[in-house]
Design a protein around this motif. Structure first.
Motif, PDB file in Angstrom:
ATOM      1  N   SER A  50      35.749  40.276  43.471  1.00 36.45           N
ATOM      2  CA  SER A  50      36.026  41.689  43.767  1.00 36.45           C
ATOM      3  C   SER A  50      35.344  42.593  42.739  1.00 36.45           C
ATOM      4  O   SER A  50      34.747  43.620  43.098  1.00 36.45           O
ATOM      5  N   ILE A  51      35.428  42.220  41.476  1.00 34.68           N
ATOM      6  CA  ILE A  51      34.801  43.015  40.415  1.00 34.68           C
ATOM      7  C   ILE A  51      33.287  43.043  40.584  1.00 34.68           C
ATOM      8  O   ILE A  51      32.647  44.096  40.480  1.00 34.68           O
ATOM      9  N   ILE A  52      32.709  41.885  40.858  1.00 34.65           N
ATOM     10  CA  ILE A  52      31.259  41.797  41.046  1.00 34.65           C
ATOM     11  C   ILE A  52      30.815  42.668  42.210  1.00 34.65           C
ATOM     12  O   ILE A  52      29.817  43.395  42.135  1.00 34.65           O
ATOM     13  N   SER A  53      31.567  42.612  43.314  1.00 41.31           N
ATOM     14  CA  SER A  53      31.230  43.400  44.509  1.00 41.31           C
ATOM     15  C   SER A  53      31.318  44.893  44.238  1.00 41.31           C
ATOM     16  O   SER A  53      30.435  45.663  44.640  1.00 41.31           O
ATOM     17  N   GLY A  58      28.394  49.969  42.923  1.00 44.30           N
ATOM     18  CA  GLY A  58      28.537  51.163  42.100  1.00 44.30           C
ATOM     19  C   GLY A  58      29.775  51.979  42.437  1.00 44.30           C
ATOM     20  O   GLY A  58      29.794  53.205  42.264  1.00 44.30           O
ATOM     21  N   LYS A  59      30.826  51.300  42.880  1.00 41.10           N
ATOM     22  CA  LYS A  59      32.056  51.998  43.269  1.00 41.10           C
ATOM     23  C   LYS A  59      33.127  51.852  42.186  1.00 41.10           C
ATOM     24  O   LYS A  59      33.156  50.856  41.461  1.00 41.10           O
ATOM     25  N   LYS A 172      41.737  55.036  51.984  1.00 40.06           N
ATOM     26  CA  LYS A 172      42.057  55.602  50.674  1.00 40.06           C
ATOM     27  C   LYS A 172      41.450  54.802  49.520  1.00 40.06           C
ATOM     28  O   LYS A 172      41.172  55.348  48.464  1.00 40.06           O
ATOM     29  N   GLU A 173      41.297  53.498  49.737  1.00 43.18           N
ATOM     30  CA  GLU A 173      40.726  52.638  48.703  1.00 43.18           C
ATOM     31  C   GLU A 173      39.746  51.649  49.330  1.00 43.18           C
ATOM     32  O   GLU A 173      39.833  51.359  50.524  1.00 43.18           O
ATOM     33  N   GLU A 174      38.840  51.161  48.518  1.00 36.91           N
ATOM     34  CA  GLU A 174      37.883  50.156  48.980  1.00 36.91           C
ATOM     35  C   GLU A 174      38.623  48.845  49.240  1.00 36.91           C
ATOM     36  O   GLU A 174      39.628  48.544  48.594  1.00 36.91           O
TER      37      GLU A 174
END
Length: 283
Positions: A50-53, A58-59, A172-174
């Motif tokens: 998730s962090i890598i994605s 750039g989000k 609201k969130e990715e």
């Protein structure tokens, strides 16, 4: 038919396929590796992906801080759902654990109607009941009372709450943020328990744990995207297909036979999904 619902349905099928792979890995690994360790490793994999994605796109990790309480609850309920399901899978016959865990779509429809004000039609109810009957035939629960049956039932309840909260975060969130919250909450809250009884896995156990992580991460990704894309009550029916995938994998990997009754159950699951699909298409 709404294009989003069509795409969300396909994503849910991919999720079910991935979770079926995870289930096979859990069935193999949980006999020698502590369940808490399996859950933490599964979600640690989810945290990294998730962090890598998010960084690659750039989000931001969180769009709005006001959503943090919901993100935490999504992670907390999701953690309870997975932990209890892994425990039930270890101690219950696979059939009984599966049939109880697959009751989560019923709770999804109910919670979605109450909390998200989603409309539930008679066709939705009929298709869900038909799918549940199909799953019951496939899994052939023993009917003998076991305290772990309650554990599996609670797993479905908590999983449904987590899925509906995903719906609350729609737009609201990715999707990656929602998955990151799930993974992070699980790792932080369960890591202390994992350290206490940590077992260094051998090569075969490590491979099994890796498959748990990959299958779980992929399943979670597709599931989250699906619930963010379409109403929960319209796509949760496709979650039942994981039982069909598990039956097929069990046949080839563990020699489980698909008898006549199981075949009938698989047909009922597909018929239920088709009814839901056609109903949505007409709408």
């Amino acid at each position: 038919m709404d294009e989003n619902i069509k795409k969300a349905s396909i994503l849910m099928l991919l999720s079910a396929f991935s979770f079926a792979i995870m289930q096979m890995a859990v069935k193999y690994s949980a006999q020698t590796v502590p369940v808490v360790e399996l859950v933490v490793m599964r979600n640690l994999f989810l945290v990294f992906t998730s962090i890598i994605s998010l960084k690659k796109q750039g989000k931001p990790y969180v769009r709005d801080k006001k959503n943090i309480p919901k993100l935490f609850l999504r992670g907390f309920f999701g953690m309870l759902g997975v932990l209890l399901y892994f425990i039930a899978t270890k101690y219950l016959p696979t059939a009984e654990a599966a049939i109880l865990q697959k009751s989560s779509p019923f709770f999804v429809v109910v919670f979605a109607a109450i909390l998200l004000k989603e409309k539930v039609t008679k066709i939705d109810v009929i298709s869900l009941l038909l799918a549940f009957v199909g799953v019951a035939i496939i899994t052939k629960p023993t009917g003998d009372f076991n305290i772990y049956s309650i554990v599996a039932f609670l797993s479905a309840l908590f999983a449904a709450m987590a899925y509906v909260i995903i719906g609350m975060l729609k737009g609201k969130e990715e999707g990656e943020t929602v998955m990151l919250a799930f993974g992070l909450v699980t790792v932080v809250l369960l890591a202390p328990f994992m350290v206490k009884g940590f077992k260094i896995p051998n090569a075969k156990e490590a491979l099994g744990m890796l498959m748990v992580g990959i299958g779980g991460a992929c399943g979670q990704y597709f599931l989250t995207k699906s619930y963010l894309m379409a109403p929960a009550s319209k796509v949760s029916i496709y979650n039942y297909s994981s039982v069909v995938f598990s039956s097929i994998f069990g046949y080839f990997l563990f020699g489980d036979k698909i008898d006549f009754a199981t075949g009938i159950g698989m047909i009922l699951v597909f018929v239920a999904a088709f009814i839901s699909f056609k109903s949505t298409q007409k709408a």
